[in-house]
Design an enzyme around this catalytic site. Structure first.
Site, PDB file in Angstrom:
ATOM      1  N   LYS A 132     -12.050  56.462  86.773  1.00  0.00           N
ATOM      2  CA  LYS A 132     -10.972  57.171  86.478  1.00  0.00           C
ATOM      3  C   LYS A 132     -11.282  58.612  86.168  1.00  0.00           C
ATOM      4  O   LYS A 132     -12.667  59.031  86.017  1.00  0.00           O
ATOM      5  CB  LYS A 132     -10.393  56.651  85.039  1.00  0.00           C
ATOM      6  CG  LYS A 132      -9.148  57.087  84.516  1.00  0.00           C
ATOM      7  CD  LYS A 132      -8.684  56.522  83.250  1.00  0.00           C
ATOM      8  CE  LYS A 132      -7.386  56.873  82.928  1.00  0.00           C
ATOM      9  NZ  LYS A 132      -6.931  56.282  81.662  1.00  0.00           N
ATOM     10  N   MET A 183      -3.733  61.904  80.098  1.00  0.00           N
ATOM     11  CA  MET A 183      -3.505  60.607  80.061  1.00  0.00           C
ATOM     12  C   MET A 183      -2.723  59.916  78.914  1.00  0.00           C
ATOM     13  O   MET A 183      -3.147  58.665  78.373  1.00  0.00           O
ATOM     14  CB  MET A 183      -5.061  59.941  79.794  1.00  0.00           C
ATOM     15  CG  MET A 183      -6.345  60.453  80.990  1.00  0.00           C
ATOM     16  SD  MET A 183      -7.836  59.907  80.526  1.00  0.00           S
ATOM     17  CE  MET A 183      -8.179  60.894  79.089  1.00  0.00           C
ATOM     18  N   SER A 209      -2.352  55.060  81.830  1.00  0.00           N
ATOM     19  CA  SER A 209      -2.743  56.175  82.434  1.00  0.00           C
ATOM     20  C   SER A 209      -3.850  56.027  83.897  1.00  0.00           C
ATOM     21  O   SER A 209      -4.353  56.801  84.360  1.00  0.00           O
ATOM     22  CB  SER A 209      -3.469  57.176  81.618  1.00  0.00           C
ATOM     23  OG  SER A 209      -4.495  56.660  80.962  1.00  0.00           O
ATOM     24  N   ILE A 230      -5.946  53.455  75.605  1.00  0.00           N
ATOM     25  CA  ILE A 230      -5.644  54.044  74.157  1.00  0.00           C
ATOM     26  C   ILE A 230      -4.463  53.421  73.676  1.00  0.00           C
ATOM     27  O   ILE A 230      -4.165  53.514  72.406  1.00  0.00           O
ATOM     28  CB  ILE A 230      -5.925  55.503  74.018  1.00  0.00           C
ATOM     29  CG1 ILE A 230      -6.114  55.805  72.460  1.00  0.00           C
ATOM     30  CG2 ILE A 230      -4.616  56.132  74.385  1.00  0.00           C
ATOM     31  CD1 ILE A 230      -6.499  57.307  72.138  1.00  0.00           C
ATOM     32  N   GLY A 231      -3.651  53.051  74.331  1.00  0.00           N
ATOM     33  CA  GLY A 231      -2.293  52.503  74.060  1.00  0.00           C
ATOM     34  C   GLY A 231      -1.682  51.505  75.005  1.00  0.00           C
ATOM     35  O   GLY A 231      -0.577  51.063  74.999  1.00  0.00           O
ATOM     36  N   GLY A 232      -2.616  51.142  76.136  1.00  0.00           N
ATOM     37  CA  GLY A 232      -2.298  50.528  77.100  1.00  0.00           C
ATOM     38  C   GLY A 232      -2.731  50.931  78.801  1.00  0.00           C
ATOM     39  O   GLY A 232      -2.246  50.295  79.650  1.00  0.00           O
ATOM     40  N   SER A 233      -3.667  51.897  78.873  1.00  0.00           N
ATOM     41  CA  SER A 233      -3.812  52.605  79.789  1.00  0.00           C
ATOM     42  C   SER A 233      -4.766  51.722  80.996  1.00  0.00           C
ATOM     43  O   SER A 233      -4.665  52.356  82.176  1.00  0.00           O
ATOM     44  CB  SER A 233      -4.360  53.972  79.527  1.00  0.00           C
ATOM     45  OG  SER A 233      -3.464  54.829  78.925  1.00  0.00           O
TER      46      SER A 233
END
Length: 550
Positions: A132, A183, A209, A230-233
């Site tokens: 990434k 991101m 992201s 960090i939240g679903g990335s």
């Protein structure tokens, strides 16, 4: 880096894209196509030889075995994936930085060392691995979508610890992949690199992201990639593109030295994790990083936990989240969950419909943390070049405009962190209480859940609801994704629906099965904190049940 005020942000971005595109050799270029589904274009475009097609269609673990066994060299494997990555870029705009030439030199060096010693250079011996964009790699930029971070190549000493661990494991790094600005969106687009599409349906998003990774991996332009979450990335793009992935708990895989759009935001910790079209590749990467990289020796935040062999009960009991009470998933996602339930029950397991404690509170906590600085950091980074806010970052713009004269105080952050800890305790107690309903004497062995309400959303259509994933970031639980099926308009019919909120109604009103036809549909498996080995083992059980049911 501060961009000279004489340079327009549009010119900087255009030059970056042109420089990247120039690194694709003429003989690897393919004609433009109007096809929506381009997943098979690499096989039929003529760029890859029959042997290169075979290499790129082979799972990562098998490639490593064949290189160690002498049937393949790292050079020919790397060359094949460089070519296929170039094709993927032309089809989906998934790459940011290309360093194919350096990768081929690395592969040659690995082959030379192996020929003289007969000893593999690591558990990922000679395997191409994509990263990434936020991982620093010597000699290339790490823009994270910001125009103001262009043209600032990293020196060797700045390389991220995960970059170093990949090299230590014997991987060949060959490209970096696109992300949304900072991101912080669930679709991948920014003012520097533009939009990354879904190869199964280019009218759809590849997620975010880690959306550049997901598009590249789905087209098999890489056998194994590293994303962040960090939240679903990791999970959202993996689900949109039909991939296996692992979101670990914080403390297992080194994060030190990676670039962030919200540096210092540690109330929800970003993690690194693997993504691949193969579950065995995810398992291979995880064990290699822990056993060979020993992250706790290079990252002060990591825990000294070696990779563990685990056993799971022969008959498992799953909790299944069909609806989190906020946004009911669209029909393809519900169908995927019910097909999984049927397959697991046929294999002798138990599945009980359930909903965890107050998912809405997790969503509120997440947004309070992400916007906790009043939007200042992102505003500063955009101001470096004068670029505008991307369309999906309206909440950051609004927060900055509201709070720039009256920024949030640290006390409010402390209050939110205290609320987070209280919330995590309630989620834990709620899960543990399920031992009263499982019939096994144990709480649920794992949860099965949507990843999002969408299979894959149309471009620019992700209506921000990530609570199916973000609540497990708040609680720091370990999760995976696995593909189940594809959108079929004949099966995923849209019926009448009355939403419980404006958000839910918008998502359902926007759903059109023909628009997302052919998009992958995936689910999420959730286990407890620091249970990476367990969640991977159970994911294998779920995957086997689904394959047996086909």
């Amino acid at each position: 880096m501060t961009v000279p005020i004489t340079a327009k942000w549009e010119d900087i971005a255009s030059a970056k894209r042109a420089a990247r595109d120039a690194l694709i050799p003429e003989e690897w270029r393919i004609p433009d196509t109007a096809e929506r589904n381009v997943i098979n274009v690499p096989k039929k475009c003529g760029v890859l030889t029959p042997k290169e097609l075979e290499i790129t269609e082979t799972e990562a673990s098998v490639l490593v075995d064949r290189m160690i066994g002498g049937q393949l060299t790292s050079y020919e494997v790397t060359l094949a994936f460089c070519k296929r990555a170039a094709i993927a870029q032309q089809l989906t705009n998934c790459l940011t930085e290309i360093f194919f030439d350096a990768a081929l030199l690395t592969a040659q060096a690995i082959d030379k060392t192996f020929a003289s010693t007969g000893t593999p250079v690591g558990p990922l011996h000679g395997l191409p691995v994509s990263l990434k964009d936020n991982f620093y790699v010597e000699g290339v930029d790490t823009t994270v979508g910001f125009v103001g971070w262009a043209n600032d190549a990293a020196p060797k000493e700045k390389e991220s610890e995960m970059t170093k661990i990949m090299r230590q494991c014997g991987a060949v790094l060959f490209c970096k992949t696109n992300v949304p600005t900072a991101m912080m969106m669930a679709e991948t687009y920014n003012n520097t690199w533009n939009y990354t599409t879904n190869p199964y349906n280019r009218d759809c998003s590849s997620g975010g992201s880690s959306g550049g990774e997901s598009a590249l991996l789905a087209l098999k332009g890489s056998p194994l990639g590293v994303g962040t979450d960090i939240g679903g990335s990791i999970r959202i793009p993996a689900s949109f593109c039909g991939l296996y992935s692992l979101k670990p708990s914080f403390g297992r895989f080194a994060t030190y030295g990676a670039r962030s759009g919200l540096p210092g935001q540690e109330a929800i910790r970003s993690i690194n994790g693997p993504m691949s079209s193969s579950l065995s590749a995810v398992q291979l990467w995880s064990k290699a990083v822990v056993d060979t990289g020993k992250p706790w020796t290079v990252d002060p935040n990591m825990l000294p936990i070696p990779w563990r062999e685990v056993e799971v009960p022969e008959k498992l009991c799953f909790g299944m989240i069909l609806d989190n009470g906020i946004v009911k998933p669209t029909p393809p996602v519900t169908r995927a969950l019910l097909e999984t339930k049927k397959a697991l029950e046929a294999a002798g397991h138990t599945v009980i419909e359930w909903c965890p404690y107050n998912p809405a509170e997790a969503g509120e906590l997440m947004m309070n943390f992400f916007l906790g600085d009043g939007g200042v950091k992102i505003a500063q980074y955009l101001a470096l070049s004068g670029e505008p806010y991307p369309a999906g970052m309206g909440s950051y713009k609004e927060r900055f405009e509201t709070h720039k004269a009256n920024p949030p105080m640290v006390g409010s952050l402390w209050d939110t962190q205290s609320a987070r800890t209280s919330y995590c305790k309630k989620v834990l107690d709620d899960w543990l209480s399920t031992k009263e309903i499982t019939g096994t004497g144990r709480p649920f062995d794992a949860l099965l859940s949507p990843v999002t309400a969408y299979s894959a959303c149309p471009k620019y259509a992700f209506d921000f609801h990530v609570t199916y994933t973000s609540m497990w970031n708040i609680t720091d639980y370990s999760c995976t994704t696995l593909p189940v099926t594809y959108v079929d308009p004949a099966k995923d019919v849209k019926g009448p629906f009355e939403g419980r909120s404006e958000l839910e109604q918008r998502i359902w009103d926007r759903y059109d099965p023909k628009e997302v036809e052919g998009a992958p549909v995936s689910i999420q498996v959730v286990c407890g904190r620091l249970e990476e080995e367990k969640v991977l083992k159970i994911t294998g059980v779920v995957d086997a049940a689904l394959k047996s049911a086909q």
